[in-house]
Motif scaffolding. Structure first.
Motif, short mmCIF file in Angstrom:
data_model
loop_
_atom_site.label_atom_id
_atom_site.label_comp_id
_atom_site.label_asym_id
_atom_site.label_seq_id
_atom_site.Cartn_x
_atom_site.Cartn_y
_atom_site.Cartn_z
N TYR A 277 40.58 36.21 34.14
CA TYR A 277 41.68 35.43 33.57
C TYR A 277 42.52 34.89 34.73
CZ TYR A 277 40.19 38.83 30.08
OH TYR A 277 39.43 39.65 29.27
N ASP A 278 42.47 33.58 34.94
CA ASP A 278 43.09 32.97 36.12
C ASP A 278 44.59 33.23 36.23
OD1 ASP A 278 40.66 31.96 36.95
OD2 ASP A 278 40.93 30.05 35.90
N ASN A 279 45.28 33.20 35.09
CA ASN A 279 46.74 33.32 35.11
C ASN A 279 47.25 34.75 35.03
OD1 ASN A 279 47.03 30.52 35.25
ND2 ASN A 279 46.90 30.32 33.03
N ARG B 31 31.00 38.95 36.71
CA ARG B 31 31.65 37.90 35.93
C ARG B 31 30.63 37.09 35.16
NH1 ARG B 31 33.44 35.17 39.72
NH2 ARG B 31 35.45 36.18 40.01
N GLU C 238 34.68 36.33 47.98
CA GLU C 238 34.55 37.31 46.91
C GLU C 238 33.24 38.07 47.04
OE1 GLU C 238 35.41 37.33 42.13
OE2 GLU C 238 34.20 35.71 42.95
N HIS D 102 38.68 43.18 34.83
CA HIS D 102 39.72 42.32 35.41
C HIS D 102 40.84 43.14 36.06
CE1 HIS D 102 42.22 38.67 35.74
NE2 HIS D 102 43.22 39.49 35.47
N THR E 293 45.41 40.84 38.70
CA THR E 293 44.73 42.14 38.60
C THR E 293 45.72 43.23 38.98
OG1 THR E 293 43.98 42.07 40.89
CG2 THR E 293 42.56 41.05 39.23
N LYS F 166 43.87 25.10 49.53
CA LYS F 166 43.81 26.45 49.00
C LYS F 166 43.08 27.36 49.98
CE LYS F 166 43.77 24.89 44.19
NZ LYS F 166 43.05 24.91 42.90
N LYS G 6 37.97 38.80 38.72
CA LYS G 6 38.89 37.83 38.15
C LYS G 6 38.27 37.11 36.95
CE LYS G 6 43.04 36.07 39.02
NZ LYS G 6 44.25 36.89 39.14
#
Length: 258
Positions: A241-243, A155, A147, A233, A246, A142, A239
């Motif tokens: 909500y991972d899915n 967060r 960030e 978000h 933005t 990955k 970030k």
């Protein structure tokens, strides 16, 4: 969705069907049906894992802490409902359904189950002609995303506030139920404050009523907190909500035509 996640939905749906059925089944029958259902679903999961050569990747200390935290929160949530809804054949399926979701969360923290099939297949292997294990899928590296520090702080503050308000909401539900259960049907020298629940009124002490009002007031902060989360978000790019992309990610994808 992974097979385990689908099986969890089957379990939860079955609990909701039993709950809708009301008092048709006895407490013992519901426990027996649930036991058989769990045995069948677990056997399906185990056979599927064996067919794909799944291996547990292991869990670290952080995963263990997450599992313990999930167990404590789900136990706290279930216990908060007992004053108003003591365990009976009509409400037992609700308790079992909530416990099933909590159990899936605990197993997910320990990496025993996965929410997606892709994550599940990462830990499956096959045997080649020489008897050696070959990974079915290899996890792609990955890209390292740097960030901004303020986003990490934002967060953390949001998740901390959300957890505190959730605890206050559950505590409010428990406090209300316990006070209502022990309330007096008529005013007394100490129990002078009315407490209403579905058309029935009991009387509690002023201290109990004040405690309930404060906890319920804190629960109303959920609405502005969720709105702040959406702004963080989607607009500010923090970030949460991972899915969910933005606004910046969505516009970038749209420009690239994907």
């Amino acid at each position: 969705m992974s097979v385990d996640f689908r099986l969890m939905f089957v379990y939860h749906g079955s609990m909701m069907v039993m709950m809708i059925a009301g008092g048709v089944l006895s407490l013992q029958q519901e426990i027996c049906i649930t036991t058989v259902l769990v045995a069948v679903l677990v056997s399906i999961s185990l056979r599927y894992r064996a067919s794909l050569g799944w291996q547990w990747p292991g869990a670290n200390g952080r995963d263990l802490l997450s599992a313990i935290g999930t167990a404590i929160l789900i136990a706290f949530f279930l216990f908060s409902a007992t004053p108003l809804f003591p365990v009976s054949s009509q409400v037992l399926p609700w308790y079992l359904g909530a416990a099933g979701i909590g159990t899936f969360g605990i197993l997910s923290s320990l990496k025993v189950v996965s929410g997606t099939e892709a994550d599940f297949l990462l830990h499956c292997t096959v045997i080649d002609q020489y008897g050696q294990q070959i990974p079915r899928f290899s996890e792609l590296p990955k890209p390292k995303i740097v960030e901004a520090g303020w986003k990490k702080i934002a967060r953390g503050v949001y998740l901390g506030a959300f957890l505190l308000l959730w605890i206050a909401g559950v505590l409010s539900f428990y406090t209300f139920g316990a006070s209502f259960k022990n309330g007096s049907p008529l005013p007394t020298a100490t129990q002078t404050e009315p407490l209403l629940n579905h058309g029935k009124t009991v009387y509690v002490t002023p201290a109990e009523k004040q405690r309930i009002d404060r906890l319920q007031m804190s629960s109303w902060l959920f609405i502005p907190l969720i709105l702040c989360g959406l702004i963080l978000h989607f607009i500010m790019g923090v970030k949460l909500y991972d899915n969910a992309p933005t606004l910046f990610e969505y516009l970038k994808l749209k420009r690239s035509g994907t």
